[in-house]
Design an enzyme around this catalytic site. Structure first.
Site, PDB file in Angstrom:
ATOM      1  N   ASP A  31       0.835  -1.206   0.000  1.00  0.00           N
ATOM      2  CA  ASP A  31       0.000   0.000   0.000  1.00  0.00           C
ATOM      3  C   ASP A  31       0.874   1.261   0.000  1.00  0.00           C
ATOM      4  O   ASP A  31       1.989   1.243   0.509  1.00  0.00           O
ATOM      5  CB  ASP A  31      -0.898  -0.029   1.251  1.00  0.00           C
ATOM      6  CG  ASP A  31      -2.076   0.907   1.116  1.00  0.00           C
ATOM      7  OD1 ASP A  31      -2.286   1.485   0.042  1.00  0.00           O
ATOM      8  OD2 ASP A  31      -2.802   1.075   2.120  1.00  0.00           O
ATOM      9  N   ASN A  33       1.360   3.404  -2.872  1.00  0.00           N
ATOM     10  CA  ASN A  33       1.945   3.818  -4.159  1.00  0.00           C
ATOM     11  C   ASN A  33       1.481   5.217  -4.561  1.00  0.00           C
ATOM     12  O   ASN A  33       2.270   6.052  -5.018  1.00  0.00           O
ATOM     13  CB  ASN A  33       1.534   2.848  -5.279  1.00  0.00           C
ATOM     14  CG  ASN A  33       2.112   1.459  -5.082  1.00  0.00           C
ATOM     15  OD1 ASN A  33       2.990   1.266  -4.243  1.00  0.00           O
ATOM     16  ND2 ASN A  33       1.626   0.505  -5.839  1.00  0.00           N
ATOM     17  N   ARG A  35       0.285   7.672  -2.645  1.00  0.00           N
ATOM     18  CA  ARG A  35       0.829   8.728  -1.774  1.00  0.00           C
ATOM     19  C   ARG A  35       2.309   8.991  -2.060  1.00  0.00           C
ATOM     20  O   ARG A  35       2.769  10.124  -2.024  1.00  0.00           O
ATOM     21  CB  ARG A  35       0.633   8.339  -0.295  1.00  0.00           C
ATOM     22  CG  ARG A  35      -0.734   8.710   0.235  1.00  0.00           C
ATOM     23  CD  ARG A  35      -1.048   7.974   1.502  1.00  0.00           C
ATOM     24  NE  ARG A  35      -1.390   6.581   1.212  1.00  0.00           N
ATOM     25  CZ  ARG A  35      -1.493   5.635   2.132  1.00  0.00           C
ATOM     26  NH1 ARG A  35      -1.263   5.921   3.399  1.00  0.00           N
ATOM     27  NH2 ARG A  35      -1.825   4.409   1.799  1.00  0.00           N
ATOM     28  N   TRP A  36       3.027   7.947  -2.372  1.00  0.00           N
ATOM     29  CA  TRP A  36       4.455   8.090  -2.717  1.00  0.00           C
ATOM     30  C   TRP A  36       4.591   9.015  -3.935  1.00  0.00           C
ATOM     31  O   TRP A  36       5.425   9.922  -3.960  1.00  0.00           O
ATOM     32  CB  TRP A  36       5.041   6.712  -3.016  1.00  0.00           C
ATOM     33  CG  TRP A  36       6.502   6.700  -3.368  1.00  0.00           C
ATOM     34  CD1 TRP A  36       7.545   6.578  -2.504  1.00  0.00           C
ATOM     35  CD2 TRP A  36       7.066   6.816  -4.690  1.00  0.00           C
ATOM     36  NE1 TRP A  36       8.739   6.602  -3.205  1.00  0.00           N
ATOM     37  CE2 TRP A  36       8.462   6.747  -4.547  1.00  0.00           C
ATOM     38  CE3 TRP A  36       6.528   6.965  -5.970  1.00  0.00           C
ATOM     39  CZ2 TRP A  36       9.342   6.826  -5.624  1.00  0.00           C
ATOM     40  CZ3 TRP A  36       7.391   7.046  -7.053  1.00  0.00           C
ATOM     41  CH2 TRP A  36       8.783   6.971  -6.872  1.00  0.00           C
ATOM     42  N   ARG A  44      -0.133   9.307 -10.068  1.00  0.00           N
ATOM     43  CA  ARG A  44      -0.251   8.127  -9.195  1.00  0.00           C
ATOM     44  C   ARG A  44       0.396   6.875  -9.805  1.00  0.00           C
ATOM     45  O   ARG A  44       1.005   6.066  -9.109  1.00  0.00           O
ATOM     46  CB  ARG A  44      -1.736   7.805  -8.940  1.00  0.00           C
ATOM     47  CG  ARG A  44      -2.448   8.751  -8.043  1.00  0.00           C
ATOM     48  CD  ARG A  44      -3.921   8.348  -7.942  1.00  0.00           C
ATOM     49  NE  ARG A  44      -4.071   6.963  -7.510  1.00  0.00           N
ATOM     50  CZ  ARG A  44      -3.971   6.543  -6.251  1.00  0.00           C
ATOM     51  NH1 ARG A  44      -3.748   7.421  -5.295  1.00  0.00           N
ATOM     52  NH2 ARG A  44      -4.114   5.272  -5.947  1.00  0.00           N
ATOM     53  N   ASN A  79     -10.579  -2.667  -6.433  1.00  0.00           N
ATOM     54  CA  ASN A  79      -9.791  -1.754  -7.276  1.00  0.00           C
ATOM     55  C   ASN A  79     -10.491  -1.396  -8.596  1.00  0.00           C
ATOM     56  O   ASN A  79     -10.131  -0.413  -9.245  1.00  0.00           O
ATOM     57  CB  ASN A  79      -8.397  -2.324  -7.576  1.00  0.00           C
ATOM     58  CG  ASN A  79      -7.441  -2.278  -6.393  1.00  0.00           C
ATOM     59  OD1 ASN A  79      -6.511  -3.070  -6.292  1.00  0.00           O
ATOM     60  ND2 ASN A  79      -7.667  -1.340  -5.471  1.00  0.00           N
ATOM     61  N   ARG A 191       1.749  -5.043   6.032  1.00  0.00           N
ATOM     62  CA  ARG A 191       1.060  -3.994   5.278  1.00  0.00           C
ATOM     63  C   ARG A 191       1.864  -2.716   5.401  1.00  0.00           C
ATOM     64  O   ARG A 191       2.203  -2.287   6.502  1.00  0.00           O
ATOM     65  CB  ARG A 191      -0.364  -3.757   5.779  1.00  0.00           C
ATOM     66  CG  ARG A 191      -1.061  -2.695   4.927  1.00  0.00           C
ATOM     67  CD  ARG A 191      -2.531  -2.525   5.228  1.00  0.00           C
ATOM     68  NE  ARG A 191      -3.135  -1.660   4.217  1.00  0.00           N
ATOM     69  CZ  ARG A 191      -4.404  -1.698   3.850  1.00  0.00           C
ATOM     70  NH1 ARG A 191      -5.223  -2.550   4.412  1.00  0.00           N
ATOM     71  NH2 ARG A 191      -4.857  -0.869   2.923  1.00  0.00           N
ATOM     72  N   SER A 199      -8.389  -5.169   4.716  1.00  0.00           N
ATOM     73  CA  SER A 199      -8.935  -4.855   3.389  1.00  0.00           C
ATOM     74  C   SER A 199      -9.275  -6.091   2.547  1.00  0.00           C
ATOM     75  O   SER A 199      -8.897  -6.182   1.387  1.00  0.00           O
ATOM     76  CB  SER A 199      -7.959  -3.955   2.611  1.00  0.00           C
ATOM     77  OG  SER A 199      -7.776  -2.743   3.298  1.00  0.00           O
TER      78      SER A 199
HETATM   79  C1  FPP Z   1      -1.908   0.265  -3.332  1.00  0.00           C
HETATM   80  O1  FPP Z   1      -1.435   1.587  -3.439  1.00  0.00           O
HETATM   81  C2  FPP Z   1      -1.426  -0.532  -4.433  1.00  0.00           C
HETATM   82  C3  FPP Z   1      -2.197  -1.057  -5.422  1.00  0.00           C
HETATM   83  C4  FPP Z   1      -3.645  -0.889  -5.505  1.00  0.00           C
HETATM   84  C5  FPP Z   1      -1.610  -1.847  -6.510  1.00  0.00           C
HETATM   85  C6  FPP Z   1      -0.418  -2.659  -6.125  1.00  0.00           C
HETATM   86  C7  FPP Z   1       0.292  -3.010  -7.341  1.00  0.00           C
HETATM   87  C8  FPP Z   1       1.626  -2.980  -7.528  1.00  0.00           C
HETATM   88  C9  FPP Z   1       2.626  -2.658  -6.508  1.00  0.00           C
HETATM   89  C10 FPP Z   1       2.188  -3.301  -8.838  1.00  0.00           C
HETATM   90  C11 FPP Z   1       1.433  -4.257  -9.681  1.00  0.00           C
HETATM   91  C12 FPP Z   1       1.921  -5.624  -9.557  1.00  0.00           C
HETATM   92  C13 FPP Z   1       2.313  -6.364 -10.593  1.00  0.00           C
HETATM   93  C14 FPP Z   1       2.582  -7.790 -10.376  1.00  0.00           C
HETATM   94  C15 FPP Z   1       2.512  -5.804 -11.925  1.00  0.00           C
HETATM   95  P1  FPP Z   1      -2.482   2.758  -3.564  1.00  0.00           P
HETATM   96  O2  FPP Z   1      -2.607   3.109  -4.985  1.00  0.00           O
HETATM   97  O3  FPP Z   1      -3.760   2.368  -2.899  1.00  0.00           O
HETATM   98  O4  FPP Z   1      -1.762   3.893  -2.757  1.00  0.00           O
HETATM   99  P2  FPP Z   1      -2.440   5.046  -1.910  1.00  0.00           P
HETATM  100  O5  FPP Z   1      -3.204   4.375  -0.801  1.00  0.00           O
HETATM  101  O6  FPP Z   1      -1.271   5.815  -1.422  1.00  0.00           O
HETATM  102  O7  FPP Z   1      -3.314   5.819  -2.842  1.00  0.00           O
END
Ligand code: FPP
Length: 243
Positions: A31, A33, A35-36, A44, A79, A191, A199
């Site tokens: 989790d 990505n 925010r990073w 995003r 998602n 997590r 979740s």
């Molecule tokens: C959560 O961050 C992450 C996801 C919904 C996707 C995770 C997927 C990957 C790391 C890469 C895909 C994997 C493969 C195998 C290609 P978020 O977007 O919810 O972050 P946030 O909570 O900061 O908005």
């Protein structure tokens, strides 16, 4: 511990790990990505891109230190509620990952399995998954489980339906109808990003799993952070309801 094939001194925490008490199955909710990326004023999807690189690194590292099953939550059933653009990007990342990484997984003797309702995914993605699973099926160093279009409740409903068709109402019969019945329950669930929730991930399987939450955002996660989680796990006493 000695980590086969890794440069000495690169991961100082590795010395502190007890190889006798490694978690055999580690599950990860990757989790943070978005925010990073936001922190860096990037779109995003750049976070997902970096997140995929980190996943690749952690997969290899896990196999090197002797983890036997690694499960990563790559796409949840929830998602689908994201903007279409982001969904398309994630599907393309997955396509690219499967096309590119199958060879590496095979070379590293890592078996890939997918958990989730795959029939709801684009046909070409289903086909790439099938091929990747087929090509890596002999991998015996570690099994990598990618949870894609996965939801814990949905997996439970599905298993309950099959179980009732068979008419045997036991935990063993139920387990046989999980996506991957042969995979032992996770010992440790990590997590990232500071959220302390499950979740809808692996609801049945985490009954006795140790939970580890870290504020580190997934794209910043590293081998050392992974070792920190394992060390924390090794400091815990697992009683499985006994005293
Ligand atoms: C959560 O961050 C992450 C996801 C919904 C996707 C995770 C997927 C990957 C790391 C890469 C895909 C994997 C493969 C195998 C290609 P978020 O977007 O919810 O972050 P946030 O909570 O900061 O908005």
């Amino acid at each position: 511990m000695r980590i086969e094939g890794l440069k000495k001194g690169l991961f100082p925490l590795a010395e502190k790990i007890n190889p006798e008490r490694l978690p055999l199955h580690v599950a990860i909710i990757m989790d943070g990505n978005g925010r990073w990326a936001k922190k860096r004023k990037l779109p995003r999807v750049k976070g997902h891109e970096k997140g995929t690189e980190v996943l690749r690194k952690i997969i290899e590292f896990s196999a090197n230190i002797g983890i036997k099953y690694l499960t990563a939550f790559a796409f949840s059933k929830e998602n689908w509620g994201r903007p279409e653009e982001e969904i398309n990007f994630l599907m393309n990342l997955l396509r690219r990952y499967l096309r590119k990484e199958t060879k590496n997984l095979k070379r590293n003797r890592i078996k890939l399995s997918i958990a989730g309702d795959r029939e709801e995914l684009p046909i070409d993605v289903q086909e790439l998954m099938r091929k990747a699973e087929e090509e890596t099926k002999k991998g015996e160093r570690m099994e990598l489980i990618l949870a894609i279009n996965y939801g814990g409740r949905s997996e439970i409903m599905r298993a309950a339906k099959f179980m009732s068709q068979e008419g045997e109402f036991t935990q063993e019969a139920f387990r046989r109808h999980l996506f991957l019945p042969h995979v032992q329950d996770p010992d440790l669930l990590i997590r990232t990003s500071g959220e302390q929730r499950i979740s809808n991930f692996l609801l049945w399987q985490i009954a006795y799993t140790e939970l580890y939450f870290t504020p580190v955002l997934w794209p910043d996660f590293s081998e050392e952070e992974f070792l920190k989680a394992i060390l924390d796990y090794q400091g815990r006493e697992r009683r499985f309801g006994r005293i």
